[in-house]
Design an enzyme around this catalytic site. Structure first.
Site, PDB file in Angstrom:
ATOM      1  N   ARG A  48      -3.887   9.810 -18.872  1.00 46.28           N
ATOM      2  CA  ARG A  48      -4.248   8.410 -18.616  1.00 46.28           C
ATOM      3  C   ARG A  48      -5.678   8.249 -18.106  1.00 46.28           C
ATOM      4  NH1 ARG A  48       1.408   6.720 -15.691  1.00 46.28           N
ATOM      5  NH2 ARG A  48       2.721   7.319 -17.443  1.00 46.28           N
ATOM      6  N   ILE A  77       0.337  11.292  -7.463  1.00 42.23           N
ATOM      7  CA  ILE A  77       1.144  12.175  -8.305  1.00 42.23           C
ATOM      8  C   ILE A  77       2.443  12.495  -7.578  1.00 42.23           C
ATOM      9  CG2 ILE A  77       1.222  14.404  -9.501  1.00 42.23           C
ATOM     10  CD1 ILE A  77      -1.817  14.224  -9.774  1.00 42.23           C
ATOM     11  N   PHE A  79      -4.025   5.098  -0.383  1.00 43.55           N
ATOM     12  CA  PHE A  79      -3.473   4.265   0.685  1.00 43.55           C
ATOM     13  C   PHE A  79      -4.539   3.330   1.274  1.00 43.55           C
ATOM     14  CE2 PHE A  79      -1.735   3.445   4.949  1.00 43.55           C
ATOM     15  CZ  PHE A  79      -0.482   2.971   4.576  1.00 43.55           C
ATOM     16  N   GLU A  80      -5.780   3.780   1.258  1.00 49.96           N
ATOM     17  CA  GLU A  80      -6.872   2.986   1.838  1.00 49.96           C
ATOM     18  C   GLU A  80      -7.474   1.999   0.839  1.00 49.96           C
ATOM     19  OE1 GLU A  80      -6.689   6.435   2.446  1.00 49.96           O
ATOM     20  OE2 GLU A  80      -5.803   5.916   4.387  1.00 49.96           O
ATOM     21  N   HIS A  93       6.590  11.055   0.233  1.00 49.29           N
ATOM     22  CA  HIS A  93       6.876   9.611   0.303  1.00 49.29           C
ATOM     23  C   HIS A  93       6.172   8.843  -0.817  1.00 49.29           C
ATOM     24  CE1 HIS A  93       8.350  10.884   4.122  1.00 49.29           C
ATOM     25  NE2 HIS A  93       7.156  11.018   4.659  1.00 49.29           N
ATOM     26  N   THR A 103       2.962  14.313  -3.804  1.00 44.70           N
ATOM     27  CA  THR A 103       2.780  13.292  -2.777  1.00 44.70           C
ATOM     28  C   THR A 103       4.070  13.041  -2.014  1.00 44.70           C
ATOM     29  OG1 THR A 103       1.242  12.248  -4.299  1.00 44.70           O
ATOM     30  CG2 THR A 103       1.868  10.974  -2.383  1.00 44.70           C
TER      31      THR A 103
END
Ligand code: DLZ
Length: 283
Positions: free
Chosen positions: A245, A200, A175-176, A206, A204
């Site tokens: 990944r 993930i 988010f940051e 929301h 997570t």
């Protein structure tokens, strides 16, 4: 109608596996293989096939010639997966470029690309010498994001970027990432920003909202600052998918994000009106 063509070469099981690994690594679509007491076959689908008979002496007598449309990416993947390249990219005598890989001792595969790039389109190069990069990496899921970071650093170094031209900044979570990416971009000390994180779904709350916001924020920062940003934020269903990944089955998205960053800086220098500013990275 002809359906498929097979050429036969005597090989050991180990050599066969090495060649199959090479084509797997390059993303070739698998065909139907087989295994009996007589031996084993590994099949790959050829999107466009060409059967060529050649008269005269061949100066590059490899086991297999594969025509590709992006030789630089092939080299990047071969390097990333640590396949042996016996002849690095060089021109042919007929307006093309080639490289030779040796996935197993004595088994040589030649990849070549017709030199059409200049006539077709402007493209970025993969030479990072003299470029400056900011990497913003989220600490959340650091087990994954540190692998992405290693992939990015690996790509930058392999393409000639100097250590002092790379700045790594860690933030608490994905988010940051956008706000710090923007902070770095606004300093005008970097030619591109590479963003790395891992969301993930199962873990997570929301998830969709966070993923959308992170993606939007990174895109907005790129557009509003004019500094190329590349996207190495994984949005995965599970930890297993994230691991794939981050260096297992599906390559390393950090490596890919760094390669894209190099290409975009080069492209911007070719197509942009103002040359990139020549400043050093923030310390
Ligand atoms: C809170 C949170 C959650 C639940 N999951 C993740 C995640 O999967 N990946 C990630 O990078 N960050 C996660 N975070 C942390 C947020 O991104 C953010 O750092 C905190 O909510 C603090 O603002």
């Amino acid at each position: 109608m002809i359906k498929g063509i097979t050429t036969i070469r005597k090989t050991s099981a180990k050599e066969l596996q090495a060649v199959a690994d090479l084509f797997d690594a390059l993303g070739f679509e698998r065909g139907k293989g087989w295994k009996t007491e007589r031996g084993r076959g590994e099949a790959f689908m050829s999107p466009v096939g060409q059967l060529e008979f050649v008269e005269g002496r061949e100066e590059l007598p490899c086991d297999l010639w594969v025509e590709v449309n992006d030789l630089d990416s092939i080299r990047a993947i071969l390097n990333e997966k640590r396949f042996k390249v016996t002849k690095d990219i060089q021109p042919t005598k007929w307006g093309s470029r080639f490289l030779i890989a040796e996935p197993a001792k004595g088994v040589e595969v030649l990849f070549w690309q017709k030199d059409r790039a200049k006539a077709d389109a402007v493209e970025g190069d993969l030479n990072a010498a003299g470029m400056r990069f900011g990497i913003v990496v989220a600490r959340w899921n650091s087990f994954i994001t540190e692998r992405l970071l290693q992939g990015s650093l690996d790509a930058l170094r392999r393409c000639g970027c100097r250590e002092q031209d790379i700045t790594v900044v860690r933030v608490p979570g994905s988010f940051e990432v956008p706000s710090e990416a923007r902070t770095l971009a606004e300093t005008e000390n970097y030619d591109a920003i590479i963003t790395l994180g891992c969301l993930i779904r199962g873990e997570t709350t929301h998830y969709e909202h966070i993923a959308t916001e992170v993606t939007r924020g990174i895109g907005q920062s790129a557009q509003e600052t004019g500094v190329p940003h590349t996207y190495g934020v994984l949005t995965c269903e599970s930890l297993e998918q994230a691991l794939d990944r981050a260096g297992l089955k599906a390559g390393n998205k950090g490596f890919e994000a760094a390669m894209s960053a190099i290409e975009m800086v080069s492209l911007k220098r070719k197509t942009g009106s103002a040359a990139s500013k020549q400043k050093g990275p923030a310390r």
